[in-house]
Design a protein around this motif. Structure first.
Motif, mmCIF file in Angstrom:
data_model
loop_
_atom_site.group_PDB
_atom_site.id
_atom_site.type_symbol
_atom_site.label_atom_id
_atom_site.label_comp_id
_atom_site.label_asym_id
_atom_site.label_seq_id
_atom_site.Cartn_x
_atom_site.Cartn_y
_atom_site.Cartn_z
ATOM 1 N N TYR A 57 5.911 -51.320 5.348
ATOM 2 C CA TYR A 57 6.071 -52.351 6.373
ATOM 3 C C TYR A 57 6.037 -53.753 5.766
ATOM 4 C CZ TYR A 57 5.180 -54.992 10.666
ATOM 5 O OH TYR A 57 5.248 -55.897 11.686
ATOM 6 N N TRP A 58 5.107 -53.977 4.850
ATOM 7 C CA TRP A 58 4.963 -55.300 4.244
ATOM 8 C C TRP A 58 5.680 -55.425 2.914
ATOM 9 C CZ3 TRP A 58 -0.305 -54.371 6.452
ATOM 10 C CH2 TRP A 58 -0.469 -55.086 7.633
ATOM 11 N N ASP A 59 6.455 -54.393 2.537
ATOM 12 C CA ASP A 59 7.212 -54.405 1.290
ATOM 13 C C ASP A 59 6.311 -54.771 0.114
ATOM 14 O OD1 ASP A 59 9.507 -53.961 -0.183
ATOM 15 O OD2 ASP A 59 10.138 -56.057 -0.074
ATOM 16 N N PHE A 60 5.154 -54.126 0.062
ATOM 17 C CA PHE A 60 4.154 -54.400 -0.958
ATOM 18 C C PHE A 60 4.380 -53.478 -2.148
ATOM 19 C CE2 PHE A 60 -0.022 -53.644 -2.899
ATOM 20 C CZ PHE A 60 -0.446 -54.936 -3.117
ATOM 21 N N THR A 61 4.153 -54.001 -3.346
ATOM 22 C CA THR A 61 4.198 -53.161 -4.533
ATOM 23 C C THR A 61 2.874 -53.298 -5.266
ATOM 24 O OG1 THR A 61 5.244 -54.929 -5.802
ATOM 25 C CG2 THR A 61 6.704 -53.274 -4.867
ATOM 26 N N TRP A 82 -7.489 -37.245 5.307
ATOM 27 C CA TRP A 82 -7.040 -38.015 4.145
ATOM 28 C C TRP A 82 -5.526 -38.043 4.040
ATOM 29 C CZ3 TRP A 82 -9.704 -41.671 2.242
ATOM 30 C CH2 TRP A 82 -11.093 -41.639 2.362
ATOM 31 N N GLY A 83 -4.867 -37.018 4.541
ATOM 32 C CA GLY A 83 -3.399 -37.061 4.632
ATOM 33 C C GLY A 83 -2.945 -38.155 5.576
ATOM 34 N N GLN A 84 -3.613 -38.289 6.709
ATOM 35 C CA GLN A 84 -3.298 -39.362 7.656
ATOM 36 C C GLN A 84 -3.574 -40.734 7.044
ATOM 37 O OE1 GLN A 84 -2.194 -39.181 11.208
ATOM 38 N NE2 GLN A 84 -1.441 -37.361 10.145
ATOM 39 N N THR A 85 -4.654 -40.814 6.264
ATOM 40 C CA THR A 85 -5.000 -42.076 5.595
ATOM 41 C C THR A 85 -3.921 -42.449 4.591
ATOM 42 O OG1 THR A 85 -7.338 -41.573 5.890
ATOM 43 C CG2 THR A 85 -6.793 -43.268 4.287
ATOM 44 N N ALA A 86 -3.456 -41.466 3.812
ATOM 45 C CA ALA A 86 -2.388 -41.724 2.839
ATOM 46 C C ALA A 86 -1.100 -42.135 3.545
ATOM 47 C CB ALA A 86 -2.156 -40.487 1.982
ATOM 48 N N LEU A 87 -0.796 -41.481 4.660
ATOM 49 C CA LEU A 87 0.394 -41.846 5.428
ATOM 50 C C LEU A 87 0.284 -43.258 5.983
ATOM 51 C CD1 LEU A 87 3.123 -40.973 6.572
ATOM 52 C CD2 LEU A 87 1.891 -39.945 8.501
ATOM 53 N N LEU A 88 -0.910 -43.627 6.452
ATOM 54 C CA LEU A 88 -1.132 -45.000 6.925
ATOM 55 C C LEU A 88 -0.922 -45.995 5.802
ATOM 56 C CD1 LEU A 88 -2.066 -47.207 8.877
ATOM 57 C CD2 LEU A 88 -4.427 -46.549 8.354
ATOM 58 N N LYS A 127 3.301 -57.827 21.790
ATOM 59 C CA LYS A 127 1.867 -57.631 21.592
ATOM 60 C C LYS A 127 1.536 -56.185 21.223
ATOM 61 C CE LYS A 127 0.595 -61.336 24.721
ATOM 62 N NZ LYS A 127 0.007 -61.691 26.010
ATOM 63 N N THR A 128 2.511 -55.286 21.354
ATOM 64 C CA THR A 128 2.295 -53.876 21.050
ATOM 65 C C THR A 128 2.298 -53.680 19.541
ATOM 66 O OG1 THR A 128 3.429 -53.239 23.069
ATOM 67 C CG2 THR A 128 3.203 -51.548 21.388
ATOM 68 N N ASN A 129 1.308 -52.950 19.051
ATOM 69 C CA ASN A 129 1.226 -52.656 17.627
ATOM 70 C C ASN A 129 1.406 -51.155 17.454
ATOM 71 O OD1 ASN A 129 0.464 -52.133 14.981
ATOM 72 N ND2 ASN A 129 -1.037 -53.768 14.958
ATOM 73 N N VAL A 130 2.566 -50.773 16.961
ATOM 74 C CA VAL A 130 2.897 -49.362 16.813
ATOM 75 C C VAL A 130 1.944 -48.675 15.840
ATOM 76 C CG1 VAL A 130 4.704 -47.758 16.069
ATOM 77 C CG2 VAL A 130 5.298 -49.782 17.398
ATOM 78 N N ILE A 131 1.527 -49.375 14.809
ATOM 79 C CA ILE A 131 0.633 -48.780 13.817
ATOM 80 C C ILE A 131 -0.702 -48.412 14.467
ATOM 81 C CG2 ILE A 131 -0.639 -49.224 11.669
ATOM 82 C CD1 ILE A 131 1.832 -50.798 10.732
ATOM 83 N N ASN A 132 -1.217 -49.264 15.354
ATOM 84 C CA ASN A 132 -2.454 -48.928 16.067
ATOM 85 C C ASN A 132 -2.280 -47.678 16.921
ATOM 86 O OD1 ASN A 132 -3.986 -50.982 15.045
ATOM 87 N ND2 ASN A 132 -3.753 -52.312 16.804
#
Length: 97
Positions: free
Chosen positions: A88-92, A75-81, A34-39
């Motif tokens: 994480y989702w292997d999105f392109t 905005w650096g944190q936003t870009a890193l997120l 149930k732990t979400n590391v991204i959160n």
């Protein structure tokens, strides 16, 4: 006969102890699932009129100015997120070269 009864009691006790350990580990695993590391790594919230990420404000208004260093950090944190989620989702991005 007494020896056999004692062996059965020990086996039952061992089985009960093992069952308790399995139950405990199962509960720990459920909690971890149930732990979400991204959160935890990217705390998104607000402070008064500003959106924030990890405590950094994402903008400024003339009546309540924010230093550019803080806005850049946000905005650096936003870009890193975004990079973290993409990885994480292997999105392109289809139109990104």
């Amino acid at each position: 006969r007494e020896y056999n009864d004692l062996q059965l009691q020990l086996r039952s006790s061992d089985r009960d102890s093992l069952r308790r350990k399995i139950d405990h580990v199962t509960m720990q695993l459920e909690a971890l699932n149930k732990t979400n590391v991204i959160n935890d790594a990217f705390y998104i919230s607000h402070s008064e009129i500003y959106g924030t990420i990890n405590g950094f404000r994402l903008g400024s208004v003339p009546s309540q100015p924010v230093e550019w260093e803080e806005i850049n950090a946000a905005w650096g944190q936003t870009a890193l997120l975004l990079q973290t989620l993409v990885s994480y989702w292997d999105f392109t991005f289809p139109q990104f070269r």
